[in-house]
Design a protein around this motif. Structure first.
Motif, PDB file in Angstrom:
ATOM      1  N   LYS A   1       0.920  -1.132   0.119  1.00 50.94           N
ATOM      2  CA  LYS A   1      -0.104  -0.050  -0.047  1.00 50.94           C
ATOM      3  C   LYS A   1       0.764   1.250   0.010  1.00 50.94           C
ATOM      4  O   LYS A   1       0.211   2.189   0.115  1.00 50.94           O
TER       5      LYS A   1
ATOM      6  N   SER B   1       4.042   7.738  -1.222  1.00 48.68           N
ATOM      7  CA  SER B   1       2.713   7.912  -1.152  1.00 48.68           C
ATOM      8  C   SER B   1       2.025   6.636  -0.492  1.00 48.68           C
ATOM      9  O   SER B   1       2.704   5.462  -0.773  1.00 48.68           O
ATOM     10  N   SER B   2       0.991   6.733   0.270  1.00 50.77           N
ATOM     11  CA  SER B   2       0.309   5.466   0.879  1.00 50.77           C
ATOM     12  C   SER B   2      -0.941   5.527   0.801  1.00 50.77           C
ATOM     13  O   SER B   2      -1.603   6.621   1.165  1.00 50.77           O
ATOM     14  N   SER B   3      -1.613   4.501   0.950  1.00 49.39           N
ATOM     15  CA  SER B   3      -3.126   4.541   1.260  1.00 49.39           C
ATOM     16  C   SER B   3      -3.522   3.793   2.182  1.00 49.39           C
ATOM     17  O   SER B   3      -4.630   3.435   2.618  1.00 49.39           O
TER      18      SER B   3
ATOM     19  N   ASP C   1       1.626  11.936   1.137  1.00 45.46           N
ATOM     20  CA  ASP C   1       2.096  11.742  -0.270  1.00 45.46           C
ATOM     21  C   ASP C   1       3.118  13.093  -0.208  1.00 45.46           C
ATOM     22  O   ASP C   1       2.779  14.137  -0.245  1.00 45.46           O
TER      23      ASP C   1
END
Lengths: 158, 105
Positions: free
Chosen positions: A66, A86-88, A119
């Motif tokens: 992720k 960036s990461s979700s 992000d």
């Protein structure tokens, strides 16, 4: 080579300490709390795990898909490597960027505010070919992802 | 020092504001040598960068000399509207600091 590197690090450390003392004496350090919070030991660590321990208190990370790392496959100039992490993952508190083969791997730590998206971008130096590691702290856990970047000209030499 | 220590662009798109900034700084690691004298160039790099939206801190970054010369940084945050002010300030390892602000477009 190895002792030479150590000597350099030592020199660097003592020089930095010296200037800091002078600056403090002259009352130049306005935001003292800010500088005191700078995790010096982490930024001086030569192993990625030690660096993480210095920043987050733990060196163990969980690999995660992720986290996205945007960096070039081949960097022509190691002095300027654009990196975006960036990461979700929900609830990201901070993001660290490391270049695993640099003399001191930890490059930057971004602590995010509540409304800030996971992000961040910046440009880093890379001494030689290696992995760019993005470490994300969310909910008290550390997640990591890596991407290999080939460097044709190093960015740490003279 | 430099004429414009920090250049900032802040743009609102939908609910997210994207902030991009360029700082003017040598970012010496302390490992480089002066080619003429053979002496090490002392470390001189930005240690801390703080970005604020009004009084609200949106980003606080700790850096090492591993960040490139004249650093570029970009990030996104929500909850801002057009005309709000974004302030970015840095402090380096020699105790110098600079700060600049821009309005969100």
């Amino acid at each position: 080579m190895n002792t030479d590197m150590k000597r350099r690090v030592f020199l660097k450390g003592s020089l930095a300490a010296g200037t800091m003392a002078v600056a403090a004496g002259a009352g130049l350090l306005a935001p003292q709390a800010v500088l005191a919070a700078w995790p010096k030991s982490a930024f001086k660590s030569k192993a990625p795990a030690d660096a993480l321990k210095g920043v987050f208190g733990s060196g163990t990370t969980q690999a995660s898909d992720k986290i996205k790392i945007k960096a070039p496959d081949i960097a022509e100039n190691g002095a300027v490597v654009p990196v975006t992490v960036s990461s979700s993952i929900p609830g990201v508190e901070s993001i660290a960027i490391m270049a695993s083969n640099n003399p001191t791997p930890l490059v930057a730590v971004f602590k995010l505010g509540k409304s800030t998206a996971a992000d961040v971008s910046c440009r880093i130096k890379m001494g030689k070919t290696g992995d760019v590691v993005g470490v994300v702290k969310a909910g008290g856990k550390l997640y990591a992802a890596r991407k290999s970047v080939k460097v044709t000209i190093g960015g740490c030499g003279g | 020092m430099a004429r414009k220590p920090i250049k900032i662009r802040a743009k609102l798109k939908g609910s997210m504001t994207t902030v991009k900034c360029l700082m003017s700084h040598p970012m010496e690691t302390g490992r480089r040598k002066n080619k003429k004298t053979g002496k090490l160039i002392p470390a001189h790099f930005i240690q801390n960068v703080v970005a604020k939206h009004g009084d609200n801190e949106v980003l606080n970054a700790d850096w090492s000399g591993g960040v490139s010369k004249n650093p570029y940084m970009a990030f996104k945050f929500s909850g801002a509207s057009k005309g709000d002010t974004v302030t970015i300030s840095w402090t380096d390892n020699m105790g110098k600091s600079a700060s600049a602000s821009a309005t969100i477009k």
